[in-house]
Enzyme design. Structure first.
Site, short mmCIF file in Angstrom:
data_model
loop_
_atom_site.label_atom_id
_atom_site.label_comp_id
_atom_site.label_asym_id
_atom_site.label_seq_id
_atom_site.Cartn_x
_atom_site.Cartn_y
_atom_site.Cartn_z
N TYR A 33 0.99 -0.98 -0.15
CA TYR A 33 -0.02 -0.19 0.03
C TYR A 33 0.83 1.23 -0.01
CZ TYR A 33 -3.09 3.85 1.48
OH TYR A 33 -3.55 4.97 1.64
N PRO A 86 1.04 14.73 3.38
CA PRO A 86 -0.17 13.93 3.89
C PRO A 86 -0.07 12.79 3.27
CG PRO A 86 -0.93 15.35 2.05
CD PRO A 86 0.61 15.65 2.40
N TYR A 138 -9.98 16.39 1.45
CA TYR A 138 -10.72 15.83 0.25
C TYR A 138 -12.05 16.40 0.24
CZ TYR A 138 -7.08 12.44 -0.89
OH TYR A 138 -6.02 11.79 -1.30
N ASP A 166 -6.51 15.69 -7.60
CA ASP A 166 -6.19 14.97 -8.46
C ASP A 166 -6.73 13.72 -8.44
OD1 ASP A 166 -4.41 14.47 -6.42
OD2 ASP A 166 -2.72 14.06 -7.63
N LYS A 239 -3.52 20.75 -3.99
CA LYS A 239 -2.26 19.62 -4.24
C LYS A 239 -2.79 18.81 -5.42
CE LYS A 239 -0.20 15.89 -1.67
NZ LYS A 239 -0.74 14.96 -2.48
N HIS A 263 0.72 12.88 -6.82
CA HIS A 263 -0.14 11.76 -6.07
C HIS A 263 1.04 10.46 -5.77
CE1 HIS A 263 -3.73 11.69 -3.63
NE2 HIS A 263 -3.50 10.43 -3.44
N GLY A 295 6.77 14.63 -4.67
CA GLY A 295 6.99 13.41 -5.34
C GLY A 295 8.32 13.26 -5.87
N ARG A 298 14.47 11.53 -2.58
CA ARG A 298 14.92 10.47 -1.82
C ARG A 298 16.27 11.02 -1.34
NH1 ARG A 298 10.79 9.33 -2.31
NH2 ARG A 298 9.55 6.96 -2.66
N ARG A 318 6.55 8.95 1.37
CA ARG A 318 7.15 7.46 1.79
C ARG A 318 8.26 7.40 2.57
NH1 ARG A 318 5.63 7.07 -3.90
NH2 ARG A 318 3.92 5.56 -4.33
#
Length: 366
Positions: A33, A86, A138, A166, A239, A263, A295, A298, A318
């Site tokens: 997920y 978020p 949302y 989006d 966003k 996203h 997005g 890293r 993430r």
């Protein structure tokens, strides 16, 4: 499995190392997920690899004996330009979920954008936060509930609202679907609890041929953004904007900022990467409102490249979820520490002592 000690967490060197370790601390469904994207993950991959096509062109013999990463964002002085994006369902990876994330944000000084689909309510999170905290919204089918939710988070001290635009529908997330992901029993979308169990605890994915989700509306238009602008006295950001024309409409509608985001590659596959979309959006907006890139980040060097191409700040999702899984608040703060340190090193090696000096002339080309 017992979580790592603070000393063991401090020994982790990169975000990729965090992800490799996190797989041991997350259920297979939870990992898929968090890590998975839409379709074949091509957008996820492109978000990351596109950064490697941006080359740095450093200047030498600059005084970099002091590196200053402070910035002002909507009248808030932030210590560095890295925000916590978020992300939903933190209790999937940690027993106390978002409360540990809040502690990690407090320890690191990072601004947290609380997710609409958090497993702890915004009010509870805000009560433990020692600094500014935003909220992701949302728009729900029930606009009256949407308004009430906005009023609740504002009353709790929310300093900015970021409306996600989006995902009118959820895309086909192959990895998540193969893993059979669903919310575990006893876990709920705390901010939506008053809408009943079908929305608060039910599947975020529709069944059968239906493509529409019960957890958010598919009929949201610019009229809704105009309406939100009229009822929100705090900064309002959109966003999920990738097209410069949409960014221009957002500005003309009175939005205070853009979160340039696909996203995390979780909505539609084969999208343009965030770093590729950034220059066109910055050119269109001409610095009238800030752009926050979300997005693919890293490394601290990725943060540098985004700032040099015109982003005011970046968000990570993430990476800090992996930190949360491994070590709770200590893991979250260590992820921020790694990125912040790498950013400062990159600035020094590129000949920049302040964020104002991180400009396009320090890059070669896309």
């Amino acid at each position: 499995m017992q979580r790592l000690s603070k000393a063991q967490i401090a020994a982790i060197r990169t975000i990729d190392d965090f992800e490799s370790l996190a797989m041991q601390y997350m259920s297979p469904a939870a990992y898929e997920y968090v890590a998975g994207g839409a379709g074949a993950d091509q957008t996820v991959i492109r978000n990351r690899t596109a950064f490697n096509r941006v080359s740095i062109l450093p200047r030498v013999l600059q005084d970099v004996s002091r590196i200053d990463t402070r910035l002002v964002l909507f009248n808030n002085l932030l210590p560095f330009p890295i925000l916590l994006a978020p992300t939903g369902y933190h209790k999937l990876v940690h027993a106390v979920g978002e409360m540990a994330t809040v502690e990690g944000a407090n320890e690191s000084g990072a601004l947290l954008v609380a997710a609409a689909f958090s497993t702890v309510s915004y009010q509870q999170m805000r009560s433990r936060s020692s600094q500014s905290m935003w909220f992701q919204l949302y728009v729900q089918k029930d606009r009256g509930f949407t308004r009430a939710l906005v009023e609740r988070v504002l009353a709790a001290g929310c300093e900015a609202i970021c409306v996600t635009v989006d995902v009118p529908v959820n895309g086909p997330r192959d990895r998540e679907l193969r893993a059979g992901f669903k919310l575990p029993v006893g876990m709920e979308r705390a901010n939506l609890s008053s809408l009943g169990p079908a929305i608060a605890t039910g599947s975020h994915r529709p069944q059968g041929r239906n493509i529409y989700s019960a957890t958010h509306a598919a009929d949201v238009t610019w009229d809704d953004i105009d309406w939100l602008r009229s009822i929100i006295p705090k900064p309002l950001l959109v966003k999920g904007v990738m097209h410069p024309d949409d960014a221009a409409i957002a500005y003309n509608t009175g939005c205070d900022g853009i979160m340039l985001s696909n996203h995390g590659g979780r909505s539609l596959d084969t999208l343009v990467s965030t770093i590729e979309a950034l220059p066109r959006m910055v050119e269109r907006l001409q610095d009238r409102i800030p752009v926050i890139l979300d997005g693919g980040i890293r490394r601290g060097i990725d943060v540098f490249k985004a700032l040099a191409l015109g982003a005011k700040a970046v968000m990570i999702g993430r990476p800090y979820m992996y930190g949360l899984a491994i070590g709770g608040s200590d893991g979250v703060s260590r992820v921020i520490e790694i990125l912040r340190t790498e950013l400062e090193m990159t600035m020094a090696l590129a000949g920049c002592s302040t964020l104002a000096e991180v400009k396009k002339d320090r890059l070669d080309s896309l």
